[in-house]
Design an enzyme around this catalytic site. Structure first.
Site, PDB file in Angstrom:
ATOM      1  N   SER A 254       0.856  -1.181   0.000  1.00 36.68           N
ATOM      2  CA  SER A 254       0.000   0.000   0.000  1.00 36.68           C
ATOM      3  C   SER A 254       0.894   1.232   0.000  1.00 36.68           C
ATOM      4  O   SER A 254       2.126   1.115  -0.003  1.00 36.68           O
ATOM      5  CB  SER A 254      -0.873   0.009   1.250  1.00 36.68           C
ATOM      6  OG  SER A 254      -0.068   0.302   2.372  1.00 36.68           O
ATOM      7  N   LYS A 255       0.244   2.374   0.033  1.00 41.48           N
ATOM      8  CA  LYS A 255       1.007   3.637  -0.036  1.00 41.48           C
ATOM      9  C   LYS A 255       2.066   3.735   1.052  1.00 41.48           C
ATOM     10  O   LYS A 255       3.086   4.379   0.887  1.00 41.48           O
ATOM     11  CB  LYS A 255       0.047   4.814   0.072  1.00 41.48           C
ATOM     12  CG  LYS A 255      -0.771   4.970  -1.182  1.00 41.48           C
ATOM     13  CD  LYS A 255      -1.409   6.342  -1.254  1.00 41.48           C
ATOM     14  CE  LYS A 255      -2.287   6.438  -2.469  1.00 41.48           C
ATOM     15  NZ  LYS A 255      -3.701   6.564  -2.182  1.00 41.48           N
ATOM     16  N   ARG A 256       1.783   3.077   2.166  1.00 44.90           N
ATOM     17  CA  ARG A 256       2.746   3.105   3.276  1.00 44.90           C
ATOM     18  C   ARG A 256       4.122   2.590   2.859  1.00 44.90           C
ATOM     19  O   ARG A 256       5.143   2.941   3.430  1.00 44.90           O
ATOM     20  CB  ARG A 256       2.245   2.199   4.408  1.00 44.90           C
ATOM     21  CG  ARG A 256       1.479   2.883   5.477  1.00 44.90           C
ATOM     22  CD  ARG A 256       1.145   1.949   6.620  1.00 44.90           C
ATOM     23  NE  ARG A 256       0.659   0.656   6.177  1.00 44.90           N
ATOM     24  CZ  ARG A 256       1.276  -0.494   6.404  1.00 44.90           C
ATOM     25  NH1 ARG A 256       2.409  -0.519   7.056  1.00 44.90           N
ATOM     26  NH2 ARG A 256       0.753  -1.637   5.981  1.00 44.90           N
ATOM     27  N   HIS A 257       4.122   1.680   1.888  1.00 45.52           N
ATOM     28  CA  HIS A 257       5.380   1.055   1.472  1.00 45.52           C
ATOM     29  C   HIS A 257       6.117   1.862   0.410  1.00 45.52           C
ATOM     30  O   HIS A 257       7.143   1.450  -0.076  1.00 45.52           O
ATOM     31  CB  HIS A 257       5.120  -0.353   0.939  1.00 45.52           C
ATOM     32  CG  HIS A 257       4.502  -1.261   1.954  1.00 45.52           C
ATOM     33  ND1 HIS A 257       3.163  -1.584   1.938  1.00 45.52           N
ATOM     34  CD2 HIS A 257       5.037  -1.889   3.018  1.00 45.52           C
ATOM     35  CE1 HIS A 257       2.906  -2.386   2.954  1.00 45.52           C
ATOM     36  NE2 HIS A 257       4.018  -2.576   3.625  1.00 45.52           N
ATOM     37  N   GLY A 258       5.542   2.988   0.041  1.00 45.49           N
ATOM     38  CA  GLY A 258       6.184   3.797  -0.995  1.00 45.49           C
ATOM     39  C   GLY A 258       5.213   3.971  -2.150  1.00 45.49           C
ATOM     40  O   GLY A 258       4.022   3.745  -2.004  1.00 45.49           O
TER      41      GLY A 258
END
Ligand code: GLU
Length: 491
Positions: A254-258
């Protein structure tokens, strides 16, 4: 004769084009190329609210950028068009009429509130929420009463009871589902638009798709689709569900991972070839240790047998490493071209620059080549050439300038540099040697204070290359300012 392989990529244009979608498109494309088959691009835009032209354009642009060209489909046409679902509504209607006439589907008048109440009820009794068939056997009077109320019906598929549905999957083997776990599901919404599970089956069948290669999240939809294939008398394609993509912490990417959108990687200045190489290895592995592949090599090596069941882990470090291999191979011109948007975004380069300044910018940019993985890093790496404001990285760096030998080194450096007729890395290196020799110092005693006075840092690019890029005036300005800050006097 073997049937021609026909695979498809069928995105819903409902937002940014994700890495996962690009990976599905790539696997389909590689498989088509490997088998001498065709890739079809179909737009699944039945979610009218969320679909947008912008997203569709974005997907097509991203596919083109990645070099994933389709042989048939939207924009290019072909014998089984139209290739956009909202342009195929008449076709679906024909099959719906047939299913209704055969009693394999029926109108359902339940309201959203009624369906929600049923869901809650089932869940309260720890049962799987599903449609329990309230409208399965409506009488003509009941239908008329509902119609009088103005209710708009959906069309539901009548799921046969007590059947085992076996999905033969290229990646997962045979996966068995029980039809009793599936309630009669909606195939046409009350506004007349077909649902995904319904339209996808008709399209894949009519477009003669032989292999459906798509993300694992659709595996649970596949038994519904198999039932529809049977009910409509269509031959089923071969299925292959490719694994989820997880972040390094093993939770869903998800966006958390980049960055998750292909466009973001393009903007950051990744090469399309590097990204393709990386995506190919997300869930597929070759029969060897090879990690860097040309497109031709990927096509030759690709096979669905080596697509893994386990989730693929998105490792940004690996992407950066792979992309670095591609960046290093770019010609000087292409490397500079990669840097330009990032230099402009950082305010280091204007839309119009003199020839002389462009030549200087190019030299500056090329110093970063061995140190960067993607375009945006170039601007970061060369940022020091665009300002003379800098600070010492730490106390230790500043302390180096206070060593006894520093004033002599700096004095001689200035004198020797002034004498040069040609200022380049070679002549500057020769100056360092002369200083070292004359003052009887070791290399570090010469380079380190110069480096720190010039940049504030103990590490960085080759010193002899930096000085010609700064030019003498800026070199002296920077060095003198640092010495002053550290309280060192040359005189
Ligand atoms: N439109 C679907 C999606 O984007 C396609 C799924 C499929 O390939 O069947 O998820």
């Amino acid at each position: 004769m073997e049937k021609e392989v026909r695979v498809r990529f069928a995105p819903s244009p409902t937002g940014p084009f994700h890495i996962g979608g690009a990976r599905s498109a790539l696997f389909n494309w590689l498989y088509a190329r490997k088998m001498g088959g065709k890739l079809i691009l179909r737009i699944e835009d039945t979610d009218l609210e969320r679909s947008s032209k912008e997203s569709e354009e974005n997907i097509k642009a991203a596919l083109k950028w990645l070099g994933i060209m389709w042989d048939e489909g939207i924009d290019v046409g072909g014998p089984y068009g139209p290739y956009k679902q909202t342009e195929r509504l008449d076709l679906y209607r024909k099959y719906t009429d047939q299913l209704l006439a055969d009693g394999k589907a029926y109108y359902c008048y339940c309201t959203d509130e009624e369906l929600e109440a049923e869901r809650q009820e089932l869940m309260a009794h720890s049962q799987m929420p599903r449609y329990m068939g309230k409208c399965r056997h409506l009488t003509q009077e009941q239908i008329e009463a509902y119609q009088k109320e103005g209710r708009k019906p959906t069309v539901r598929f009548r799921v046969p009871a007590g059947e085992q549905i076996v999905v033969h999957d290229l990646v997962r083997g045979d996966v068995v589902f029980e039809s009793d776990g599936i309630g009669d599901f909606v195939i046409v919404k009350s506004d007349g638009i077909p649902t995904y599970n319904y339209a996808v089956v008709i399209d894949d069948a009519l477009m003669q798709i032989t292999h459906v290669i798509r993300a694992e999240e659709h595996l649970s939809n596949t038994p519904r689709q198999c039932l529809l294939y049977d009910a409509l008398g269509f031959e089923k394609p071969v299925f292959g569900h490719i694994s989820l993509i997880l972040g390094k912490d093993r939770s869903k990417m998800s966006k958390r991972h980049g960055a998750t959108a292909v466009e973001q990687y393009k903007k950051l200045g990744y090469t399309s070839a590097g990204l393709v190489n990386f995506l190919a290895l997300l869930g597929w592995s070759p029969n060897s240790e090879q990690e860097i592949f040309t497109t031709e090599e990927l096509i030759n090596a690709f096979s669905m047998d080596h697509v893994a069941k386990n989730p693929a882990v998105f490792d940004l470090d690996k992407l950066n490493w792979i992309n670095q291999q591609y960046v290093r191979k770019l010609s000087d011109e292409d490397f500079f071209a990669l840097a330009i948007p990032h230099l402009q975004a950082a305010g280091f380069m204007a839309a119009e620059e003199t020839e002389e300044r462009v030549a200087w910018l190019k030299k500056v940019v090329l110093t970063s080549r061995a140190h960067v993985s993607y375009g945006a890093q170039i601007a970061e790496f060369v940022a020091m050439y665009f300002t003379d404001e800098f600070t010492f990285e730490n106390k230790e760096a500043e302390a180096v300038l206070c060593e006894e030998t520093v004033p002599q080194v700096m004095k001689m450096l200035e004198e020797e540099l002034e004498k040069l007729e040609v200022l380049d890395a070679l002549t500057v290196k020769a100056v360092f040697k002369r200083v070292q020799k004359a003052l009887k110092l070791n290399g570090k005693q010469v380079f380190m204070p110069i480096r720190i006075a010039l940049t504030g840092n103990q590490h960085g690019p080759e010193l002899a290359e930096m000085i010609p890029l700064f030019g003498l005036e800026r070199t002296f300005k920077r060095i003198n300012a640092s010495l002053k800050k550290a309280g060192v006097s040359i005189e």
